[in-house]
Design an enzyme around this catalytic site. Structure first.
Site, PDB file in Angstrom:
ATOM      1  CD  GLU A 191      -2.918  -0.987  -0.019  1.00  0.00           C
ATOM      2  OE1 GLU A 191      -3.166   0.143  -0.478  1.00  0.00           O
ATOM      3  OE2 GLU A 191      -3.398  -2.032  -0.502  1.00  0.00           O
ATOM      4  CG  HIS A 211      -0.952   1.554  -4.240  1.00  0.00           C
ATOM      5  ND1 HIS A 211      -0.837   1.341  -5.599  1.00  0.00           N
ATOM      6  CD2 HIS A 211      -1.527   0.437  -3.731  1.00  0.00           C
ATOM      7  CE1 HIS A 211      -1.329   0.146  -5.899  1.00  0.00           C
ATOM      8  NE2 HIS A 211      -1.751  -0.424  -4.785  1.00  0.00           N
ATOM      9  CG  HIS A 237      -2.697  -3.145  -8.654  1.00  0.00           C
ATOM     10  ND1 HIS A 237      -3.874  -2.435  -8.486  1.00  0.00           N
ATOM     11  CD2 HIS A 237      -2.222  -3.392  -7.402  1.00  0.00           C
ATOM     12  CE1 HIS A 237      -4.100  -2.250  -7.201  1.00  0.00           C
ATOM     13  NE2 HIS A 237      -3.113  -2.824  -6.518  1.00  0.00           N
TER      14      HIS A 237
END
Length: 654
Positions: free
Chosen positions: A238, A241, A342
């Site tokens: 995460e 990101h 992704h």
């Protein structure tokens, strides 16, 4: 044909079964469920130059490790227990240490202060040292609109109360954060949490000199925090990101000289689309038409999105052995939480930054290259992990469907790995084998998707099969035959065993496939999967029976390219790949008879260059690959989707 009530009941029961069995082993990444494109605010930091397109160089180079400042706020709603708060703090400390050892940046001036929101109808309007609020400054100190931060971390705020000729300072500068390049705010609330979401994260503010993210949030979902290793893996995924792997950040990428990769307007902003979202130029993200996408109906065209930045292309060409590769495809399925942010799972499968991955993953050069291509970081590639999937499979593999790849390999009388074409029952999988990197016992996930679609077939561009290893064109419901993971374009591959409470079949950390350990397995950090030549015969006293499984996890070692497999302390040394070695040994009064199929050195010791020179030749760009380990601090991150979420998206999207 069953009626709607029967279908609904079936799906309900299926979802309950899945939720009770695999929730702890898969994570739904809801990245971009927050409207982050609207949240990304450029913040001017004191001490920065005003020239947003300034070249790098001199004192402004990438010569300092990134400094991550973590601020915890577990007080809102008080949901996270004290034990889980301590668990999250420990794991986030490990992630911080790991990332600070990988990334270097152009350091931000101290102290770092963030912009404050203006009060009013639009919560996305923020103020700064030179932009007053037309009405009032918000007394709600929050970033990403929803998440409170200390007022001490914010810049001064001037408000005009509707009269721009009479503005006054409502809030002065807070002390800010010293020695900080990225401020991470950590929460533990149920907001935006799905049934299988462990955590989610988002960038919130960018510095306005080079547009690098300087603030983000990560929220841990209280009811889904369990296994330390799993939480570590998800947290690191995460935060990648936040750092740059996000469709909302691509338009802000810089080139190697610090100049914007996407053209900017007079205010320094990229162009927007019809929805008001920023879009990247084709020098960063490009739509490509694949003209030979093979289906069971014949070839068709398919449009995909590729990241075409230089380092990503370099890594892709080397990995796939394709010198004409123009870009690496991004995921185009899974909705807003997966698509665009992704890697395409069909191509990279268990790479850590694909949308659906199980327990065994690789944080590879692909994701490291993406971060470097953002223009915001330099990356220590020696920390990257080897990705076996797709290695050396060529240009045809990257530019076509898995159906076309399988057909080509079959015509050439070659193995169709990493894919498979054995129709299976996911509730009682048969003919188990090893996954592509031999980290787990796996099943071919080609299934009948009839029930998951409520009698709606797989989209035609993902229907690949008129026949397979155990079915032909007369098979019932061919339009529903496909892989169970739709983000892999319904391509069937050997997938870690589903529906397991205790990670059966995960070689480095799991437990034997059966309570009686009928495959004579050994699990641990020095174990990997080996195929059997057939079903084993087990004799326990006067009772002899045929083992259910046809692969298992065993300790292994390589020396001078020679592979040795250990079964209950007995060594079996391979003379060549594909050799069948007979096993006949007794342990604790149980006799095991069968055969193992020898893997090649490079198949099982791909990360042991010293003892497997063939691996060094294939993966030579890696300086010092890490040996297998079960230490949380050095584990590679994982992200995956709970099958319930997959099935739900089937019904919604198709």
């Amino acid at each position: 044909m069953k009626g709607p009530t029967s279908y609904s009941f079936y799906i309900l029961i299926l979802s309950l079964v899945l939720a009770s069995t695999v929730t702890s082993h898969y994570h739904e990444c809801p990245h971009d469920k927050l409207p982050t494109k609207k949240f990304l605010i450029r913040t001017h930091l004191e001490g920065s130059t005003d020239k947003a397109t300034k070249n790098v160089g001199g004192d402004d180079g990438f010569n300092q490790p990134i400094r991550i400042n973590i601020h915890y706020n577990f007080s809102i709603f008080g949901v996270l227990t004290e034990d889980k708060q301590e668990q999250v703090k420990t794991i986030m400390g490990q992630v911080k240490e790991n990332l600070e050892s990988i990334l270097t940046v152009r350091r931000t001036p101290s102290p770092l202060r963030l912009r404050r929101a203006c009060d009013g109808d639009n919560p996305f309007i923020l103020t700064g040292p030179t932009e007053p609020c037309f009405n009032r400054c918000s007394n709600n100190s929050a970033i990403c609109s929803f998440f409170p931060v200390p007022s001490d971390h914010l810049q001064r705020c001037v408000e005009c109360n509707g009269d721009r000729s009479n503005c006054v300072e409502a809030y002065s500068d807070g002390p800010g954060l010293e020695d900080t390049d990225l401020a991470l705010y950590v929460y533990g609330v149920s907001l935006f949490c799905g049934a299988s979401t462990i955590a989610y994260a988002s960038s919130c503010q960018l510095e306005d000199q080079y547009d690098r993210p300087i603030a983000g949030i990560i929220n841990f979902c209280p009811s889904n925090i369990d296994d330390d290793e799993e939480v570590f893996q998800v947290a690191k995924h995460e935060i990648f990101h936040v750092l740059g792997f996000s469709s909302s950040l691509y338009p802000w990428y810089r080139d190697e000289n610090g100049n914007p990769r996407t053209r900017r307007d007079a205010n320094g902003n990229p162009p927007t689309d019809a929805n008001g979202d920023y879009v990247a130029d084709e020098s960063t993200v490009k739509m490509v038409n694949l003209t030979d996408w093979q289906t069971r109906f014949g070839p068709t065209n398919k449009t995909v999105t590729q990241l075409v930045t230089p380092k990503v292309v370099e890594v892709g060409r080397r990995h796939f052995n394709c010198n004409t590769l123009e870009g690496v495809q991004l995921e185009d399925q899974g909705g807003g939480g997966t698509a665009g942010s992704h890697w395409e799972k069909r191509l990279l499968n268990y790479e850590a930054m694909t949308g659906v991955i199980s327990q065994n993953i690789a944080f590879s050069n692909f994701s490291y290259a993406l971060l470097e291509d953002s223009g915001w970081y330099k990356v220590d590639y020696s920390n990257a992990s080897i990705l076996v999937w797709g290695r050396g499979d060529g240009c045809g593999y990257t530019a076509g469907s898995c159906g076309g790849y399988i057909d080509t390999k079959k015509r050439q009388n070659q193995p169709i790995a990493p894919f498979c074409n054995f129709f299976n029952d996911e509730f009682n999988p048969q003919n188990l084998s090893c996954n592509i990197d031999r980290t787990a016992v796996a099943f071919c996930n080609l299934v009948d998707n009839y029930y998951y679609y409520l009698d709606v077939s797989i989209p035609p561009e993902y229907q690949y099969f008129n026949s397979g290893a155990n079915f032909n064109s007369s098979a019932f419901r061919l339009p529903f035959y496909g892989g169970i993971v739709h983000t892999a374009d319904f391509c069937p591959f050997y997938f870690d065993l589903p529906f397991r409470q205790a990670l059966e079949g995960i070689c480095r950390k799991g437990i034997p496939l059966t309570d009686s350990n009928e495959a004579a397995e050994t699990y641990g950090p020095r174990s990997r999967c080996v195929d059997h030549s057939g079903k084993w015969q087990i004799t326990n006293g006067s009772n002899t029976y045929t083992a259910q499984y046809s692969a298992g996890c065993y300790e292994y070692q390589c020396s001078n390219s020679v592979v040795t497999i250990m079964i209950f302390g007995q060594s079996y040394t391979c003379s060549r790949a594909g050799q069948v070695i007979q096993v006949d040994q007794t342990a604790d009064g149980v006799r095991y008879r069968g055969g193992i199929v020898c893997p090649s050195c490079v198949e099982i010791c791909y990360d042991d260059f010293e003892n497997c020179p063939e691996a060094a030749e294939l993966y030579g760009e890696f300086a010092s690959p890490a040996p297998p380990t079960d230490s949380v601090g050095s584990l590679l991150p994982m992200v995956g989707l709970l099958f319930v979420a997959i099935f739900a998206s089937f019904a919604v999207n198709y």
